[in-house]
Design a protein around this motif. Structure first.
Motif, short mmCIF file in Angstrom:
data_model
loop_
_atom_site.label_atom_id
_atom_site.label_comp_id
_atom_site.label_asym_id
_atom_site.label_seq_id
_atom_site.Cartn_x
_atom_site.Cartn_y
_atom_site.Cartn_z
N GLU A 5 0.81 -1.22 0.00
CA GLU A 5 0.00 0.00 0.00
C GLU A 5 0.84 1.27 0.00
OE1 GLU A 5 -3.02 2.28 3.09
OE2 GLU A 5 -3.03 0.09 3.02
N ILE A 6 1.91 1.32 0.83
CA ILE A 6 2.65 2.58 1.00
C ILE A 6 4.08 2.52 0.48
CG2 ILE A 6 1.24 3.19 2.99
CD1 ILE A 6 3.59 2.51 4.79
N GLY A 7 4.58 1.34 0.12
CA GLY A 7 5.95 1.21 -0.34
C GLY A 7 6.91 0.93 0.81
N PHE A 8 8.04 0.32 0.49
CA PHE A 8 8.99 -0.09 1.52
C PHE A 8 9.65 1.11 2.21
CE2 PHE A 8 13.24 -1.73 2.86
CZ PHE A 8 12.79 -2.62 3.81
N GLU A 9 9.90 2.18 1.46
CA GLU A 9 10.54 3.34 2.06
C GLU A 9 9.70 3.95 3.17
OE1 GLU A 9 10.25 2.88 -1.16
OE2 GLU A 9 12.26 2.96 -2.06
N LYS B 137 15.40 -6.89 7.44
CA LYS B 137 15.33 -8.33 7.67
C LYS B 137 13.94 -8.85 7.35
CE LYS B 137 19.50 -9.41 9.13
NZ LYS B 137 19.79 -9.62 10.55
N LEU B 138 12.92 -8.05 7.63
CA LEU B 138 11.56 -8.46 7.28
C LEU B 138 11.41 -8.59 5.77
CD1 LEU B 138 8.57 -9.02 7.84
CD2 LEU B 138 8.20 -6.56 8.00
N LEU B 139 11.96 -7.64 5.01
CA LEU B 139 11.90 -7.72 3.55
C LEU B 139 12.66 -8.94 3.04
CD1 LEU B 139 11.05 -6.49 0.84
CD2 LEU B 139 13.15 -5.13 0.88
N VAL B 140 13.80 -9.22 3.62
CA VAL B 140 14.56 -10.42 3.24
C VAL B 140 13.75 -11.68 3.55
CG1 VAL B 140 16.64 -11.78 3.67
CG2 VAL B 140 16.81 -9.30 3.52
N TYR B 141 13.06 -11.67 4.70
CA TYR B 141 12.21 -12.81 5.05
C TYR B 141 11.10 -13.00 4.01
CZ TYR B 141 8.90 -15.79 7.50
OH TYR B 141 8.04 -16.83 7.82
N GLU C 42 10.11 -4.27 -5.02
CA GLU C 42 11.05 -4.05 -3.92
C GLU C 42 12.17 -5.08 -3.78
OE1 GLU C 42 10.41 -1.27 -2.55
OE2 GLU C 42 8.25 -0.96 -2.32
N PHE C 43 12.14 -6.17 -4.54
CA PHE C 43 13.07 -7.27 -4.27
C PHE C 43 14.54 -6.86 -4.32
CE2 PHE C 43 15.48 -11.01 -6.03
CZ PHE C 43 15.67 -11.62 -4.80
N THR C 44 14.91 -6.04 -5.28
CA THR C 44 16.33 -5.67 -5.39
C THR C 44 16.83 -4.94 -4.15
OG1 THR C 44 15.73 -3.66 -6.60
CG2 THR C 44 16.35 -5.60 -7.91
N LYS C 45 15.91 -4.30 -3.41
CA LYS C 45 16.31 -3.60 -2.18
C LYS C 45 16.72 -4.58 -1.10
CE LYS C 45 13.12 0.09 -3.36
NZ LYS C 45 11.80 0.68 -3.10
N ALA C 46 16.36 -5.85 -1.25
CA ALA C 46 16.72 -6.86 -0.25
C ALA C 46 18.20 -7.19 -0.34
CB ALA C 46 15.89 -8.12 -0.45
N PHE C 47 18.81 -7.08 -1.53
CA PHE C 47 20.23 -7.45 -1.64
C PHE C 47 21.13 -6.37 -2.22
CE2 PHE C 47 18.16 -9.11 -5.46
CZ PHE C 47 19.01 -8.70 -6.48
N THR D 268 22.52 -3.84 -1.04
CA THR D 268 22.89 -3.16 0.19
C THR D 268 24.36 -3.38 0.47
OG1 THR D 268 22.52 -5.03 1.68
CG2 THR D 268 20.59 -3.69 1.11
N LYS D 269 24.91 -2.62 1.41
CA LYS D 269 26.31 -2.77 1.81
C LYS D 269 26.54 -4.09 2.54
CE LYS D 269 27.95 1.25 0.40
NZ LYS D 269 29.03 1.36 -0.61
N GLU D 270 25.46 -4.71 3.03
CA GLU D 270 25.57 -5.94 3.81
C GLU D 270 25.49 -7.20 2.95
OE1 GLU D 270 26.14 -6.00 7.18
OE2 GLU D 270 26.43 -3.84 6.87
N ILE D 271 25.44 -7.04 1.63
CA ILE D 271 25.21 -8.19 0.76
C ILE D 271 26.27 -9.27 0.94
CG2 ILE D 271 26.34 -6.97 -1.14
CD1 ILE D 271 23.65 -9.76 -1.37
N GLY D 272 27.55 -8.89 1.09
CA GLY D 272 28.61 -9.88 1.25
C GLY D 272 28.41 -10.74 2.48
N LYS D 273 28.14 -10.10 3.60
CA LYS D 273 27.92 -10.81 4.86
C LYS D 273 26.66 -11.67 4.79
CE LYS D 273 26.87 -10.00 9.75
NZ LYS D 273 26.63 -8.98 10.79
#
Length: 224
Positions: free
Chosen positions: A40-44, A71-75, A134-139, A141-146
């Protein structure tokens, strides 16, 4: 398919969440309504405060399940791709012809999603809209390697690699199977997005689907 899914628990990496939302009524409520609210409102604009207000619960109760909205979006993404993988396995398991198996697999990862009544608290049709947007926002990120080392995206990669095997079975000499399939899976999301929002830069419309495009692309690309 519905009866099969009633007896299957969709698997998500337990490092993504603090408490498995599938184990409680509140957890399922969090998942169900987060899908509705993000769509409804977008991830941002989405926050745990807004989600708490929607479900009539304290923001702190949501943090007991997920340490962040990322983490919720990744889930949600992991759940979606795990659900896609189950559909992929069931739909192709008894198809002997390699070409027909590949066509079925491409159809599953590129088609418009219809809600699966077997998962009462998750509307896959709405979740698919979130994955498209929104899927690309899940990975990205700067944390993608970890997170990749912790196998947060294992299921997504597994979906791709299952189809890679199918392409190799059709044409073992084709040298770019992984690149092709990763472009199909993510590209299909992009084509659905363009079809909904930027219609003048895609051929997909009411009569031509992303599935039509990718079936044609694969047939002409890996032809011996």
């Amino acid at each position: 398919m519905e009866n099969l899914f009633k007896n299957i628990k969709i698997q998500v990496n337990n490092k993504i969440y603090l408490k498995d939302p599938e184990t409680s009524a509140l957890g399922k409520k969090i998942i169900e309504n987060s899908i509705i609210l993000i769509n409804e409102i977008g991830f941002e604009e989405f926050t745990f405060k807004k989600l708490g207000d929607l479900i009539g619960s304290n923001e702190s109760s949501i943090y007991r399940y997920f340490e962040s909205k990322h983490k919720l979006l990744v889930y949600l993404s992991s759940w979606y791709w795990s659900w896609i993988e189950y559909r992929l396995v069931f739909a192709t398991n008894n198809i002997a012809d390699p070409n027909e198996k590949l066509k079925k697999a491409i159809t599953i990862v590129t088609e418009k999603i219809i809600d699966d009544a077997a998962t009462a608290h998750i509307n896959e049709s709405i979740l698919n809209k979130i994955i498209i947007a929104e899927f690309t926002k899940a990975f990205h990120t700067k944390e993608i390697g970890k997170e990749n080392k912790e196998d947060f995206f294992y299921i997504y990669k597994n979906v791709i690699n299952r189809i890679v095997v199918m392409i190799n079975n059709v044409n073992p000499d084709y040298p770019f199977a992984k690149s092709l399939v990763s472009n199909i899976v993510e590209g299909a999301l992009h084509q659905h997005f363009l079809q909904d929002h930027l219609k003048t830069i895609t051929n997909c419309n009411e009569t031509i689907t992303p599935t039509d495009f990718y079936l044609n692309l694969v047939e002409n690309t890996i032809r011996k």
